[in-house]
Scaffold this active site. Structure first.
Site, PDB file in Angstrom:
ATOM      1  N   HIS A  29       0.845  -1.197   0.000  1.00  0.00           N
ATOM      2  CA  HIS A  29       0.000   0.000   0.000  1.00  0.00           C
ATOM      3  C   HIS A  29       0.881   1.248   0.000  1.00  0.00           C
ATOM      4  CE1 HIS A  29      -2.794  -3.006   1.676  1.00  0.00           C
ATOM      5  NE2 HIS A  29      -3.743  -2.256   1.157  1.00  0.00           N
TER       6      HIS A  29
ATOM      7  N   ASP B 280      -4.794  -6.690  -7.195  1.00  0.00           N
ATOM      8  CA  ASP B 280      -4.937  -5.913  -5.972  1.00  0.00           C
ATOM      9  C   ASP B 280      -5.238  -4.473  -6.425  1.00  0.00           C
ATOM     10  OD1 ASP B 280      -4.983  -5.350  -3.278  1.00  0.00           O
ATOM     11  OD2 ASP B 280      -3.046  -6.268  -2.857  1.00  0.00           O
TER      12      ASP B 280
END
Length: 219
Positions: free
Chosen positions: A70, A141
């Protein structure tokens, strides 16, 4: 509970093997060895199927002890044999049990592709289809995560994700990335045949989840 809320797909179970409490993925994983995790995945996928709930195996090819994608790029330099004898096992168990979707991570896994994250890598998608025999839907993702933003333009990432073999794109920036894909199809950078290939897989999944009429015919 999920069904009562109108949810038909859950982005679980986590197939990753993380044995160290300091690993980023540890708290999201079972925290056990490959064999124990594989049996957990097998039973979990079976329960999803019994309850007509879609599930997603993640994060292929196995997150390991890599840092948080992230926030930025994660480089995994493990040998392919480690994945074949350890990380692939829970994914194989879930696939054999009938899981319909696999999510691919943004880790750059150098044993097969040193240049781009696995989510954008044709080599990793080919291995998932070939060596693991997966015929269902593949999803990225989130394409807005730091690992993507720090390695390429997010519009280009969406286009490459389709070209690499993903059937579904997880993207927070869909207002930017969806038009980029549509334009790539319009110009021929992505063929309509490539889009239709993914659409057939998605519709087949919907059919098995009971989201399409029983007499629907997919050709």
């Amino acid at each position: 509970l999920l069904s009562s809320l109108g949810v038909n797909v859950n982005f679980a179970p986590v197939c990753d093997i993380a044995g160290d409490e300091d690993d980023f993925m540890y708290s999201r994983s079972l925290g056990q060895d490959a064999e124990t995790t594989s049996e957990f995945i097998r039973q979990t996928v079976s329960l999803y199927s019994e309850n007509s709930m879609g599930c997603v195996l993640k994060h292929f090819p196995g997150y390991g002890d890599n840092p948080d994608t992230h926030k930025g790029i994660a480089l995994d330099e493990r040998e392919l044999t480690e994945f074949e004898t350890r990380d692939f096992l829970p994914f194989s168990a879930g696939i054999q049990e009938g899981a319909e979707c696999v999510l691919v991570s943004h880790n750059i896994v150098s044993c097969l592709d040193k240049t781009v994250p696995a989510s954008l890598s044709e080599e990793w998608h080919s291995l998932l289809r070939g060596e693991l025999g997966f015929t269902g839907c593949i999803i990225t993702d989130d394409l807005s995560m730091g690992a993507i933003r720090k390695c390429c333009d997010i519009q280009a990432a969406a286009i490459q994700a389709i070209k690499a073999g993903n059937d579904l794109l997880c993207c927070t920036d869909y207002g930017i990335q969806l038009p980029a894909v549509i334009e790539a199809v319009r110009t021929g950078e992505i063929s309509e045949e490539r889009i239709e290939e993914s659409v057939r897989r998605i519709l087949a999944w919907k059919l098995r989840l009971g989201l399409l009429p029983e007499d629907a015919v997919l050709s």
